[in-house]
Design a protein around this motif. Structure first.
Motif, PDB file in Angstrom:
ATOM      1  N   UNK A 180     -43.202   0.000  -9.641  1.00  0.00           N
ATOM      2  CA  UNK A 180     -43.991  -0.834  -8.736  1.00  0.00           C
ATOM      3  C   UNK A 180     -43.103  -1.900  -8.092  1.00  0.00           C
ATOM      4  N   UNK A 181     -42.301  -2.586  -8.907  1.00  0.00           N
ATOM      5  CA  UNK A 181     -41.441  -3.650  -8.394  1.00  0.00           C
ATOM      6  C   UNK A 181     -40.350  -3.115  -7.473  1.00  0.00           C
ATOM      7  N   UNK A 182     -39.839  -1.933  -7.763  1.00  0.00           N
ATOM      8  CA  UNK A 182     -38.835  -1.319  -6.873  1.00  0.00           C
ATOM      9  C   UNK A 182     -39.431  -1.108  -5.490  1.00  0.00           C
ATOM     10  N   UNK A 183     -40.635  -0.569  -5.452  1.00  0.00           N
ATOM     11  CA  UNK A 183     -41.291  -0.328  -4.168  1.00  0.00           C
ATOM     12  C   UNK A 183     -41.582  -1.648  -3.459  1.00  0.00           C
ATOM     13  N   UNK A 184     -42.068  -2.647  -4.209  1.00  0.00           N
ATOM     14  CA  UNK A 184     -42.336  -3.955  -3.609  1.00  0.00           C
ATOM     15  C   UNK A 184     -41.057  -4.549  -3.013  1.00  0.00           C
ATOM     16  N   UNK A 211     -34.863  -0.378 -17.088  1.00  0.00           N
ATOM     17  CA  UNK A 211     -34.717  -1.370 -18.150  1.00  0.00           C
ATOM     18  C   UNK A 211     -35.634  -0.982 -19.314  1.00  0.00           C
ATOM     19  N   UNK A 212     -35.064  -0.848 -20.489  1.00  0.00           N
ATOM     20  CA  UNK A 212     -35.844  -0.457 -21.672  1.00  0.00           C
ATOM     21  C   UNK A 212     -36.830  -1.535 -22.107  1.00  0.00           C
ATOM     22  N   UNK A 213     -36.607  -2.766 -21.670  1.00  0.00           N
ATOM     23  CA  UNK A 213     -37.418  -3.888 -22.129  1.00  0.00           C
ATOM     24  C   UNK A 213     -38.644  -4.178 -21.265  1.00  0.00           C
ATOM     25  N   UNK A 214     -38.880  -3.346 -20.282  1.00  0.00           N
ATOM     26  CA  UNK A 214     -39.988  -3.577 -19.358  1.00  0.00           C
ATOM     27  C   UNK A 214     -40.708  -2.254 -19.128  1.00  0.00           C
ATOM     28  N   UNK A 215     -42.041  -2.271 -19.040  1.00  0.00           N
ATOM     29  CA  UNK A 215     -42.767  -1.017 -18.797  1.00  0.00           C
ATOM     30  C   UNK A 215     -42.258  -0.309 -17.533  1.00  0.00           C
ATOM     31  N   UNK A 216     -42.091   0.989 -17.643  1.00  0.00           N
ATOM     32  CA  UNK A 216     -41.534   1.795 -16.550  1.00  0.00           C
ATOM     33  C   UNK A 216     -42.404   1.712 -15.304  1.00  0.00           C
TER      34      UNK A 216
END
Length: 122
Positions: free
Chosen positions: A16-20, A6-11
């Motif tokens: 981090x959220x994907x791993x969580x 998502x371009x609107x959120x820091x990579x």
């Protein structure tokens, strides 16, 4: 891993959220190796330092641990730590605003509970 970011959120936050999410969903289990910063960098065509930032935050939160020369792994308590963290976030982001709005509309606790339990589209 998701195919796009998502371009609107820091990579680093997205990594981090994907791993969580993978840990909470049970797709990644305690003791399992997570993709390396270089693997994330190659997959998403990003700087390895960006991926490392997200991974290092998880290390500082005791979600991941490093085995020197081998990689990063999920800690034994990772899922419980994340569930506790997400429950707190859920309460602050959803439950408190719901209760405040109900108070404004003079919806008492019993009415609110009935609304929550209701399964129809009213």
């Amino acid at each position: 891993m998701r195919k796009s970011l998502d371009e609107n959120k820091p990579i680093f936050l997205q990594i981090k959220e994907q791993l969580e999410d993978s840990i909470i969903d049970g797709n990644m289990k305690a003791g399992e190796r997570v993709p390396s910063t270089n693997e994330f960098a190659a997959y998403y065509k990003i700087n390895p330092a960006t991926a490392a930032k997200g991974i290092n935050e998880l290390v500082s939160e005791s979600i991941l641990f490093k085995r020197r020369g081998v990689g990063m792994f999920v800690t034994e308590d990772a899922k419980e730590i994340l569930i506790k963290k997400y429950k707190k976030s859920f309460y602050n982001n959803y439950v408190l605003p719901l209760k405040n709005e109900a108070r404004k509309l003079r919806i008492n606790e019993n009415e609110l509970m009935e609304m929550v339990k209701r399964e129809d589209n009213q």
